[in-house]
Design an enzyme around this catalytic site. Structure first.
Site, short mmCIF file in Angstrom:
data_model
loop_
_atom_site.label_atom_id
_atom_site.label_comp_id
_atom_site.label_asym_id
_atom_site.label_seq_id
_atom_site.Cartn_x
_atom_site.Cartn_y
_atom_site.Cartn_z
CB SER A 180 -1.18 -0.19 1.08
OG SER A 180 -1.96 1.33 1.13
CG ASP A 354 -6.72 -3.24 -3.00
OD1 ASP A 354 -6.96 -2.05 -2.17
OD2 ASP A 354 -5.44 -2.90 -3.17
CG HIS A 385 -5.98 -1.42 0.42
ND1 HIS A 385 -4.96 -1.29 0.46
CD2 HIS A 385 -5.55 -1.67 2.29
CE1 HIS A 385 -4.27 0.01 0.38
NE2 HIS A 385 -4.23 -0.32 1.64
#
Length: 412
Positions: A180, A354, A385
């Site tokens: 991320s 995601d 995610h």
């Protein structure tokens, strides 16, 4: 530089070059699918442990290093040391810490897996999280301390960590894995300080959070409406430092939690409400551990910078408004990051479910990378995610491919 060794030399000797294959005594969850094997007292014990405590609990060597960024933030690097081996730097996501890589235990924690495969594992804690709270200026007021976004992390924190590792290991390059925000800051670094791209042999992005034109996070979409109204946004986010439980949670938690799930502590944590959560791939027995290691620290400005990008076609620096932009950037608009300067090899791992990594946004990113090795969608419907670090099937679905690229990069 300060180095703290936390394991007796005799234990290191017994460990040898690899953790033994019969190391079940170090593995708290011998079968993640068998909840009966997961002792509740062991899980509750792990909620109280730091990253170093978790590493040492299962018989692995640990080391804590500190490095200071050019702008004065003291950063903590946790390490599972294997001197002489290929160094791999793991960089966590937004509001997370080095615990992301070890909280699932030796069987499924990426840091442990990499160590057993023969790598020298380093885990950066970016500025503002619980392990990297200090600044050289101890009198710095909160509004000044927290005046950073992912831009400063990419420009200062990651280069400081890379330099420290290369000096310490005497290696010419490192391997890099970012989840991320850990991927966001890598691309910022390559744009702002392109010479560092040459210090990375291979970068692997787990959920590449760069372009957010098709962002599906209700929270980011909502915050994106507050351009030019930073003071109102600070109130919603709980101040300059993000509060673990903000005023926004009650408004948006139903987006990740059904009626039967609302009682879970997961539903009351800002991280998961912001980015979404995949209950189907999560072993709910581990909820206490995951909740205990969530919300490890972040600035409101980090969230606001991501909110500025949502719905936009650009990946760009922080937007201060037209007037201040002219002062800072000599332009009314913030400059876009130059992704063509990402000259290191890159692998993108992305998921269908995601919220922060839609297929179209990933395609936009891969088209701008000059040395893309592969852009791979995880073969699991709805992979979300946090599945990149928390899925009960993360090893076969993701980490096996991460390891394959690592070994291929070295042999190539």
């Amino acid at each position: 530089m300060t180095i703290v060794l936390n394991l007796p030399v005799c234990v290191l000797f017994l460990l040898g070059t690899l953790v033994p294959s019969n190391s079940q005594k170090w593995i708290p969850y011998a079968n993640p699918l068998d909840e009966q094997s997961q002792l509740q007292e062991d899980i509750l014990d792990n909620t109280k442990l730091t990253t170093v405590d978790l590493i040492e609990k299962y018989g692995y060597p640990s080391e804590t290093n500190y490095v200071t960024s050019e702008d004065g933030y003291r950063l903590c690097l946790h390490r599972i040391p294997r001197p002489g081996a290929e160094p791999v730097l793991l960089v966590h996501g937004l509001m997370a810490s080095s615990a992301s890589w070890v909280e699932l235990g030796p069987k499924d924690g990426l840091a442990y897996i990499l160590y057993r495969k023969g790598y020298d594992v380093w885990m950066l804690n970016t500025r503002g999280n619980i392990y990297s709270r200090e600044n050289l200026n101890r009198r710095l007021k909160p509004n000044k301390y927290w005046d950073f976004s992912f831009h400063e992390i990419g420009k200062f924190d990651v280069p400081a960590a890379i330099d420290h590792i290369l000096i310490h290991t005497h290696k010419p390059k490192i391997q890099y894995i970012g989840h991320s925000q850990g991927s966001t800051v890598f691309f910022v670094m390559c744009s702002e300080r392109p010479n560092y791209a040459h210090k990375v042999n291979l970068m692997q992005a787990l959920s590449p959070t760069v372009y957010l034109q098709e962002n599906r996070s209700p929270v980011l979409k909502f915050l994106g409406m507050f351009k030019g109204k930073y003071s109102m946004l600070l109130n919603l986010l709980g101040g300059y430092e993000i509060s673990a439980k903000t005023k926004l949670i009650q408004q948006f938690r139903q987006h990740i939690c059904s009626g039967s799930e609302l009682g879970s502590s997961i539903c009351a944590i800002f991280d998961f409400v912001l980015c979404g959560f995949d209950w189907k791939s999560f072993n709910t027995t581990l909820t206490p551990i995951v909740a205990a290691h969530a919300s490890q620290g972040a600035s409101a400005k980090q969230i606001y910078h991501y909110a500025q990008l949502q719905g936009d076609l650009n990946f760009q620096r922080f937007d201060h408004g037209a007037v201040l932009n002219r002062v800072r950037y000599e332009s009314s608009e913030p400059p876009a990051y130059n992704l063509s300067q990402t000259t290191s090899k890159v692998v993108l791992h992305h998921g269908e479910g995601d919220w922060l990594g839609s297929t179209s946004d990933v395609i936009r990113l891969q088209e701008r990378l000059p040395n893309l090795v592969e852009s791979r969608k995880v073969n699991s419907e709805g992979f979300s995610h946090f599945d990149f670090t928390l899925s009960k099937d993360v090893r076969p679905l993701l980490y096996s491919h991460v390891l394959r690229h690592l070994s291929t990069s070295l042999s190539g």
